[in-house]
Design an enzyme around this catalytic site. Structure first.
Site, mmCIF file in Angstrom:
data_model
loop_
_atom_site.group_PDB
_atom_site.id
_atom_site.type_symbol
_atom_site.label_atom_id
_atom_site.label_comp_id
_atom_site.label_asym_id
_atom_site.label_seq_id
_atom_site.Cartn_x
_atom_site.Cartn_y
_atom_site.Cartn_z
ATOM 1 C CG HIS A 89 -22.994 7.056 -51.300
ATOM 2 N ND1 HIS A 89 -22.865 8.426 -51.256
ATOM 3 C CD2 HIS A 89 -22.388 6.664 -52.442
ATOM 4 C CE1 HIS A 89 -22.230 8.852 -52.341
ATOM 5 N NE2 HIS A 89 -21.922 7.794 -53.086
ATOM 6 C CB CYS A 94 -25.594 10.543 -56.539
ATOM 7 S SG CYS A 94 -25.891 10.392 -58.308
ATOM 8 N NE ARG A 120 -17.114 11.892 -58.495
ATOM 9 C CZ ARG A 120 -18.170 11.107 -58.324
ATOM 10 N NH1 ARG A 120 -19.386 11.550 -58.580
ATOM 11 N NH2 ARG A 120 -18.030 9.875 -57.870
ATOM 12 C CG ASP A 121 -19.476 10.593 -54.871
ATOM 13 O OD1 ASP A 121 -20.434 11.199 -55.373
ATOM 14 O OD2 ASP A 121 -19.554 9.422 -54.476
ATOM 15 C CG ASN A 126 -18.746 9.365 -51.006
ATOM 16 O OD1 ASN A 126 -18.905 10.525 -51.322
ATOM 17 N ND2 ASN A 126 -18.790 8.374 -51.872
HETATM 18 ZN ZN ZN Z 1 -20.888 7.998 -54.929
#
Ligand code: ZN
Length: 314
Positions: free
Chosen positions: A210, A241, A15-16, A250
């Site tokens: 991050h 993001c 996801r991220d 990350n």
């Molecule tokens: Zn994040």
């Protein structure tokens, strides 16, 4: 300073890690990444987010990813949701075990991210937690921009603590502090994690960092020392993001794993398999990934390798 023997890791690369990548990643590659993470020992994985595909095109295949998830009773699949509609979509897949609700510490960022005030985002997150529980699932909540905001700058610790106390009323399995834009420093992290942990006990604190300014690993270490029990990380250190200008990757799962395991904390993860997945993912992405450990030789070296080196030296 807390001393712990085990830290829980949440793998957020599907996801991220991927959501801000320009290159479209196929559903098959996402599922391969998830399978590799499970094989490396991951037992909690943020598999996708249920957001508007126009806002985050990389997550448009959320339903297909869920349909292809391996059936594993020992793995918790997390779906990130921003609102009630997203929560309903996630629950409708029948494959998401845990909803991840997101609220934001400042009004301007909350407006950009999900079109509501900071307080409004807390109310929405609490509704999502309630909905998950009504449907027999669990939910956790993440406070975005806990350590600084791209629009408003400094974020008051008191406000983040108050948000966590309000979120705790809805009964999430944990509350996370997210350094969405990578501005945190270890002293700030230690202070805020300790305050939030005390305020919401016995609900555990998760952290999400991050590495935008190189403080990611130091922040992980400071958070654990202040009592955080769970750490988000992304294989390869991918991640950004779409709503946070300049946000970099990350903290990398393999880098965090190396640091913690070498420091005597168990993560349940296999570093060799994580490094192999880094190399595989670099091929999929057609670029070198930011993580450090995969670029270096293993340490300590394998036994045979060390012996042969000694023989050469003699
Ligand atoms: Zn994040």
């Amino acid at each position: 300073m807390y001393t712990v023997s085990a830290i829980e890791m949440v793998e957020v690369s599907p996801r991220d890690g991927l959501q801000n990548e320009k290159r479209a990643i196929s559903t098959a590659d996402k599922l391969a990444l998830i399978e590799r993470a499970i094989d490396a020992g991951s037992r909690r994985i943020e598999v996708t987010s249920f957001v508007n595909p126009r806002a985050v095109p990389q997550m448009a295949d959320a339903d297909d990813v869920c349909a292809g998830l391996p059936h594993r009773d020992d793995v918790t699949y997390i779906g990130l949701v921003m609102n009630q509609r997203g929560a309903e979509r996630a629950l409708a897949t029948g494959r998401i075990d845990q909803l991840g609700a997101v609220c934001v510490a400042t009004d301007k960022f909350a407006m950009a991210n999900q079109g509501q005030t900071s307080d409004g985002s807390v109310d929405a997150a609490k509704d999502i937690i309630k909905l998950a529980k009504e449907n027999g699932k669990t939910a956790q909540a993440t406070i975005g921009a806990s350590f600084g905001c791209p629009f408003e700058g400094e974020v008051a610790e008191d406000h983040v603590v108050a948000m966590a106390i309000s979120l705790a009323e809805a009964g999430p399995v944990e509350i996370a502090l997210a350094d969405t834009i990578g501005v945190g420093n270890p002293a700030h992290v230690a202070s805020l994690v300790a305050r939030v942990r005390e305020a919401i006990e016995p609900i555990p604190v998760r952290v999400h960092f991050h590495n935008t300014r190189g403080t990611g690993l130091a922040n992980v270490w400071a958070a654990i020392g202040a009592g955080a029990s769970t750490v988000d990380a992304s294989i390869g250190g991918l991640g950004g993001c779409p709503f946070a200008p300049g946000a970099a990757g990350n903290v990398a799962t393999e880098d965090v794993t190396y640091m913690l395991e070498r420091a005597g904390m168990s993560t349940g993860l296999d570093l060799g398999k994580l490094v192999a997945t880094n190399h595989w993912l670099a091929g999929v992405m057609d670029k070198t990934l930011p993580a450090m450990v995969a670029k270096a030789s293993p340490f300590p070296a394998a036994e045979e390798h060390r012996n042969s080196k000694e023989e050469e030296a003699v």
